[in-house]
Design a protein around this motif. Structure first.
Motif, PDB file in Angstrom:
ATOM      1  N   SER A 179      -7.717  16.787 -13.283  1.00 25.96           N
ATOM      2  CA  SER A 179      -8.014  17.772 -12.240  1.00 25.96           C
ATOM      3  C   SER A 179      -9.137  17.331 -11.298  1.00 25.96           C
ATOM      4  CB  SER A 179      -8.381  19.105 -12.889  1.00 25.96           C
ATOM      5  OG  SER A 179      -9.476  18.892 -13.765  1.00 25.96           O
ATOM      6  N   ASP A 180      -9.799  16.231 -11.614  1.00 23.97           N
ATOM      7  CA  ASP A 180     -10.885  15.760 -10.745  1.00 23.97           C
ATOM      8  C   ASP A 180     -10.323  15.230  -9.432  1.00 23.97           C
ATOM      9  OD1 ASP A 180     -12.930  15.619 -13.171  1.00 23.97           O
ATOM     10  OD2 ASP A 180     -11.076  14.570 -13.743  1.00 23.97           O
ATOM     11  N   LYS A 181     -11.233  14.940  -8.522  1.00 28.81           N
ATOM     12  CA  LYS A 181     -10.809  14.445  -7.214  1.00 28.81           C
ATOM     13  C   LYS A 181     -10.027  13.140  -7.368  1.00 28.81           C
ATOM     14  CE  LYS A 181     -12.466  13.799  -2.525  1.00 28.81           C
ATOM     15  NZ  LYS A 181     -13.609  14.018  -1.621  1.00 28.81           N
ATOM     16  N   LEU A 182      -8.922  13.067  -6.691  1.00 28.93           N
ATOM     17  CA  LEU A 182      -8.052  11.889  -6.771  1.00 28.93           C
ATOM     18  C   LEU A 182      -8.704  10.684  -6.075  1.00 28.93           C
ATOM     19  CD1 LEU A 182      -5.173  10.795  -7.428  1.00 28.93           C
ATOM     20  CD2 LEU A 182      -4.502  11.559  -5.137  1.00 28.93           C
ATOM     21  N   ILE A 183      -8.439   9.520  -6.636  1.00 31.11           N
ATOM     22  CA  ILE A 183      -8.945   8.269  -6.055  1.00 31.11           C
ATOM     23  C   ILE A 183      -7.775   7.373  -5.683  1.00 31.11           C
ATOM     24  CG2 ILE A 183     -10.200   6.134  -6.585  1.00 31.11           C
ATOM     25  CD1 ILE A 183     -11.976   7.893  -8.468  1.00 31.11           C
ATOM     26  N   LEU A 227       0.833  -1.209   0.000  1.00 29.13           N
ATOM     27  CA  LEU A 227       0.000   0.000   0.000  1.00 29.13           C
ATOM     28  C   LEU A 227       0.863   1.251   0.000  1.00 29.13           C
ATOM     29  CD1 LEU A 227      -2.630  -1.433   2.432  1.00 29.13           C
ATOM     30  CD2 LEU A 227      -3.080  -0.778   0.062  1.00 29.13           C
ATOM     31  N   ASP A 228       1.975   1.184   0.715  1.00 23.65           N
ATOM     32  CA  ASP A 228       2.893   2.328   0.713  1.00 23.65           C
ATOM     33  C   ASP A 228       3.474   2.553  -0.690  1.00 23.65           C
ATOM     34  OD1 ASP A 228       2.333   2.586   3.363  1.00 23.65           O
ATOM     35  OD2 ASP A 228       4.246   1.798   4.086  1.00 23.65           O
ATOM     36  N   PHE A 229       3.691   1.465  -1.413  1.00 19.78           N
ATOM     37  CA  PHE A 229       4.156   1.582  -2.803  1.00 19.78           C
ATOM     38  C   PHE A 229       3.098   2.285  -3.666  1.00 19.78           C
ATOM     39  CE2 PHE A 229       4.274  -0.772  -7.028  1.00 19.78           C
ATOM     40  CZ  PHE A 229       5.244   0.045  -7.590  1.00 19.78           C
ATOM     41  N   LEU A 230       1.844   1.929  -3.458  1.00 19.47           N
ATOM     42  CA  LEU A 230       0.774   2.590  -4.218  1.00 19.47           C
ATOM     43  C   LEU A 230       0.763   4.094  -3.902  1.00 19.47           C
ATOM     44  CD1 LEU A 230      -2.197   0.029  -3.877  1.00 19.47           C
ATOM     45  CD2 LEU A 230      -0.489   0.198  -5.703  1.00 19.47           C
ATOM     46  N   VAL A 231       0.947   4.421  -2.637  1.00 18.81           N
ATOM     47  CA  VAL A 231       0.983   5.841  -2.247  1.00 18.81           C
ATOM     48  C   VAL A 231       2.182   6.533  -2.899  1.00 18.81           C
ATOM     49  CG1 VAL A 231       1.316   7.428  -0.314  1.00 18.81           C
ATOM     50  CG2 VAL A 231      -0.284   5.502  -0.087  1.00 18.81           C
ATOM     51  N   GLU A 232       3.296   5.826  -2.921  1.00 18.37           N
ATOM     52  CA  GLU A 232       4.500   6.377  -3.564  1.00 18.37           C
ATOM     53  C   GLU A 232       4.218   6.709  -5.042  1.00 18.37           C
ATOM     54  OE1 GLU A 232       7.699   3.554  -3.606  1.00 18.37           O
ATOM     55  OE2 GLU A 232       9.158   4.988  -4.410  1.00 18.37           O
ATOM     56  N   ILE A 233       3.515   5.811  -5.703  1.00 20.45           N
ATOM     57  CA  ILE A 233       3.138   6.066  -7.099  1.00 20.45           C
ATOM     58  C   ILE A 233       2.257   7.312  -7.175  1.00 20.45           C
ATOM     59  CG2 ILE A 233       1.804   5.196  -9.062  1.00 20.45           C
ATOM     60  CD1 ILE A 233       2.563   2.351  -8.243  1.00 20.45           C
ATOM     61  N   ALA A 234       1.303   7.385  -6.267  1.00 17.93           N
ATOM     62  CA  ALA A 234       0.373   8.526  -6.301  1.00 17.93           C
ATOM     63  C   ALA A 234       1.113   9.842  -6.077  1.00 17.93           C
ATOM     64  CB  ALA A 234      -0.727   8.332  -5.254  1.00 17.93           C
ATOM     65  N   VAL A 235       2.031   9.841  -5.109  1.00 20.02           N
ATOM     66  CA  VAL A 235       2.794  11.057  -4.814  1.00 20.02           C
ATOM     67  C   VAL A 235       3.620  11.462  -6.040  1.00 20.02           C
ATOM     68  CG1 VAL A 235       4.694  11.989  -3.425  1.00 20.02           C
ATOM     69  CG2 VAL A 235       2.835  10.698  -2.321  1.00 20.02           C
ATOM     70  N   ALA A 236       4.258  10.496  -6.665  1.00 22.50           N
ATOM     71  CA  ALA A 236       5.092  10.791  -7.832  1.00 22.50           C
ATOM     72  C   ALA A 236       4.244  11.304  -8.993  1.00 22.50           C
ATOM     73  CB  ALA A 236       5.881   9.552  -8.243  1.00 22.50           C
ATOM     74  N   CYS A 237       3.078  10.697  -9.197  1.00 24.38           N
ATOM     75  CA  CYS A 237       2.198  11.151 -10.288  1.00 24.38           C
ATOM     76  C   CYS A 237       1.700  12.568 -10.009  1.00 24.38           C
ATOM     77  CB  CYS A 237       1.008  10.209 -10.454  1.00 24.38           C
ATOM     78  SG  CYS A 237       1.433   8.625 -11.202  1.00 24.38           S
ATOM     79  N   ARG A 253      -2.792   7.948   5.605  1.00 26.14           N
ATOM     80  CA  ARG A 253      -1.545   8.694   5.817  1.00 26.14           C
ATOM     81  C   ARG A 253      -0.913   9.192   4.527  1.00 26.14           C
ATOM     82  NH1 ARG A 253       1.783   4.328   9.422  1.00 26.14           N
ATOM     83  NH2 ARG A 253       0.094   3.705  10.814  1.00 26.14           N
ATOM     84  N   ALA A 254      -1.549   8.906   3.401  1.00 27.37           N
ATOM     85  CA  ALA A 254      -0.925   9.223   2.108  1.00 27.37           C
ATOM     86  C   ALA A 254      -0.561  10.699   2.033  1.00 27.37           C
ATOM     87  CB  ALA A 254      -1.890   8.854   0.972  1.00 27.37           C
ATOM     88  N   GLU A 255       0.673  10.947   1.669  1.00 29.60           N
ATOM     89  CA  GLU A 255       1.127  12.344   1.651  1.00 29.60           C
ATOM     90  C   GLU A 255       0.922  12.991   0.288  1.00 29.60           C
ATOM     91  OE1 GLU A 255       4.995  12.508   3.469  1.00 29.60           O
ATOM     92  OE2 GLU A 255       4.039  12.468   5.443  1.00 29.60           O
ATOM     93  N   VAL A 256      -0.236  12.775  -0.253  1.00 27.86           N
ATOM     94  CA  VAL A 256      -0.581  13.536  -1.453  1.00 27.86           C
ATOM     95  C   VAL A 256      -1.127  14.877  -0.982  1.00 27.86           C
ATOM     96  CG1 VAL A 256      -0.960  11.614  -3.030  1.00 27.86           C
ATOM     97  CG2 VAL A 256      -2.812  12.347  -1.528  1.00 27.86           C
ATOM     98  N   LYS A 257      -0.999  15.869  -1.837  1.00 29.75           N
ATOM     99  CA  LYS A 257      -1.364  17.224  -1.401  1.00 29.75           C
ATOM    100  C   LYS A 257      -2.864  17.480  -1.489  1.00 29.75           C
ATOM    101  CE  LYS A 257       2.930  19.448  -1.497  1.00 29.75           C
ATOM    102  NZ  LYS A 257       3.775  18.316  -1.929  1.00 29.75           N
ATOM    103  N   ARG A 258      -3.470  16.906  -2.500  1.00 31.12           N
ATOM    104  CA  ARG A 258      -4.890  17.195  -2.702  1.00 31.12           C
ATOM    105  C   ARG A 258      -5.759  16.239  -1.883  1.00 31.12           C
ATOM    106  NH1 ARG A 258      -5.485  16.121  -8.945  1.00 31.12           N
ATOM    107  NH2 ARG A 258      -3.277  16.624  -8.942  1.00 31.12           N
TER     108      ARG A 258
END
Lengths: 434, 434
Positions: free
Chosen positions: B249-253, B231-241, B271-276
């Motif tokens: 621009s729509d709400k992130l999933i 799951l942390d890897f998935l979050v890492e992908i999300a942060v990088a993207c 805990r995902a450190e994405v900004k939006r």
């Protein structure tokens, strides 16, 4: 459930294997659509039956039966398709075999007049349905198995109460130690047969039956010997019942036979030293579609045991294929395909990749054999995991055709199965009732 | 496929679980028949769902989601029952999840407006159906997964050609070495995400997805750690993207979740450190029926990891039972029952005998617990082999209720499943579409 009713079955994208956005159409018109698997006219996964292979397998079994003097009551549980039942009856089948009263009901609705329930008849609803049906239709010729006096007494009481006008015909089942149903020794068998005799005229003991198909070890020779011993035990029961005058006066029936050892069934039963004439009923359900592993190997053993079957023609061939797309190549030696436990047998062997095709590459002549090293390693509900060689040509979007092992557990995953010609054009479709 | 259409489904003895000799009746009237399992009003085998358990499980998941801040898109492949889909949507589900376009079609015909195809969309017919449906219904909110540039390019080309009027929304799938689909590393994920970005406005990258449910070893602790890492890897992908501005621009999933680790999914994604802001979508399909082994054990591990779930109530309970008759007691330590591979899951564990009942013994208070030593040792297509103690009370004609392991592969064996109350009286029935 005559041909007309089945042909009228409405199909659309709610049915697995039918495109999502076609207008609802009757099953009987599918052959007029010109759909071709290789042109991607069908969504994958899809299970297809190769029409030419079905026809050749039917012809082979007709020849085998003609040469052996046996009749067949093919096990309908395999396909549960009235259209294939009808073909089997037209091919000369003596009866259909079923395992449950729901399967019996499908046969009855399809006009099948003679049915062997190769199982004990238990439970209030099942017993009531059978006796009512015997009472309702004087032409209905029904048989079920008995292996306990408790069951015989229950059936006798129900038959007495329902009074269907003729006996409920039963076959005494012999079994083997550690096996499934069936009396384990002669004394137990004679006790059950005597209970049937005591329940005349409500019940009638018509013969002896067994199922040898569970015998399976690493040694085909040992298996063949065990099957032969078991069949000899069934004959021993029949001889003892005859000597004790426990059979009804109708023609005696001796029946056995899954789809692996019918050659031995015929061979051993032919020698049965019963005094009266008897009908030798085999019950293979899988000969019609055959498969690419379990029954392919069983057929090789039949060839080895009885080389004279070569005279009957080229032999059985697999008619069943399940096709799926490569949806992912996530690692250099791995492919994931759009096919899972919901679509293909996995109870005996995992499916075997046989062929592949790149959409747009042409017609059936562009279908390539899958090379060695492509091996299915597991199925999830809706996914297939396949190990592939590093240099595998398979890419996302390619189609792979799989052979199966054990037709019964692939048929029951499809409500509609298209029949295709040798170019993979859809010529018709069968409906199943599981 | 609205409630009315399903209620109108004609039922008779051709359908497994319905008595052989009743007149055809509409499914919606089954609750008015007064049928009771213990009075032998149904033929066995039959699969039943305990209504009270379904209701309690639905309430538990509502409470879990409320406490966790996640939404659920229950995986519809589990039940494939529009009636249960509807209940799940009424319970507040954000969407339904499916694995194939046939399953999507069932959702669409049932009025489900938002669907996640938790799978790659491949093949001419599947792609065409989805794009046509997006074009046809402006309110249809659809998502599918991508894990390869080849697939992205194919989807982009098809969307360009079909021009459905808005982007095809995709979720980037992360995977794990040796696992199923999904990009194995960040570089591969970013390459796919960039391909999606390049295909705007035909495609839109809406989020990141993964499936952690295949992780399973003998160590629940190791499994939990592996799930968390994934799951942390998935979050890492999300942060990088997000940093590379690849999302639309729509709400992130952010979505993950089978039925075993949804507690960890919620915990790590929160805990995902994405900004939006983002929507946290879990996808359990099996919480509603739960089971007696695989997910029962998984739920025990959830309790161990997150003891605070005790506050949500008594927890999930198995709602599914399959009942069969004892048809033979051929050896003192063996019983054979009228249930087989066609009737009950066998892919993860064999069924577990829970209860037994002797017809005529009374009502639900006469149902007895099966004692230890009664163990299913194998299934054939239509038979169950069970080892029993020498002094087992089970006799031919007795009824045994089995718990199952893995609801998905029991549901797909039944076209109709009765719902029963705590006295085993049939109150309604669901229809499935496999």
């Amino acid at each position: 459930m005559n041909a007309k009713e089945i042909d009228a079955t409405p199909l659309d994208g709610r049915v697995k294997g039918i495109p999502g956005n076609v207008d609802t159409f009757p099953l009987g018109s599918i052959g007029g659509k010109g759909w071709n698997l290789l042109r991607e006219d069908l969504p994958l996964p899809v299970a297809v039956l190769r029409r030419s292979a079905l026809a050749r397998n039917a012809a082979w079994m007709r020849a085998f039966l003609a040469a052996s003097g046996a009749v067949i009551a093919p096990h309908g549980k395999t396909t549960m398709s009235p259209q294939l039942f009808r073909q089997q009856i037209e091919d000369g089948a003596w009866a259909m075999t079923v395992a449950t009263t729901q399967q019996l009901r499908i046969c009855r609705d399809s006009g099948i007049g003679r049915v062997v329930l190769a199982n004990q008849l238990v439970g209030r609803q099942a017993i009531a349905y059978v006796l009512d049906e015997i009472k309702r239709d004087p032409a209905f010729d029904f048989y079920c198995l008995v292996d306990s006096t408790a069951n015989v007494e229950r059936l006798a009481a129900a038959a007495r109460e329902t009074a269907p006008g003729r006996p409920l015909q039963v076959l005494l089942e012999g079994g083997m130690a550690g096996g499934r149903t069936g009396c384990r020794d002669l004394a137990a068998a004679l006790a059950v047969a005597s209970a049937v005799k005591a329940a005349e005229p409500h019940l009638a003991l018509r013969g002896v039956e067994g199922f040898e198909g569970l015998i399976h070890s690493d040694s085909p020779k040992d298996d063949a010997a065990a099957v032969a011993r078991f069949l000899d035990f069934l004959v021993e029961i029949a001889v003892a019942c005859e000597q004790a005058a426990l059979f009804s006066s109708d023609k005696l029936i001796l029946s056995a036979g899954g789809s692996a050892f019918y050659d031995i069934v015929v061979e051993r039963f032919r020698r049965a030293e019963v005094k009266r004439e008897f009908l030798l009923v085999s019950r293979s359900g899988c000969y019609l579609t055959h498969d690419s592993k379990m029954y392919r190997e069983a057929f090789e053993h039949i060839r080895e045991r009885h080389p004279e079957v070569e005279k009957l023609g080229a032999g059985l061939e697999p008619a069943f294929e399940v096709w799926a797309y490569v949806q992912s190549r996530p690692e250099s030696t791995k492919a994931i395909l759009t096919m899972g436990k919901r679509d293909v047998s996995y109870d005996v062997d995992l499916p075997m990749p046989l062929k592949w095709f790149r959409p747009g590459a042409g017609g059936a002549n562009a279908v390539r054999a899958v090379t060695s090293g492509h091996v299915v390693t597991g199925l999830n509900d809706q996914h297939c995991h396949m190990t592939v060689p590093e240099d595998s040509p398979l890419a996302v979007g390619d189609m792979v055709g799989f052979g199966i092992s054990h037709p019964c557990t692939t048929f029951d995953k499809w409500q509609v199965v298209p029949l295709v010609d040798d170019d993979y054009t859809v010529v018709s479709a069968i409906r199943t009732f599981f």
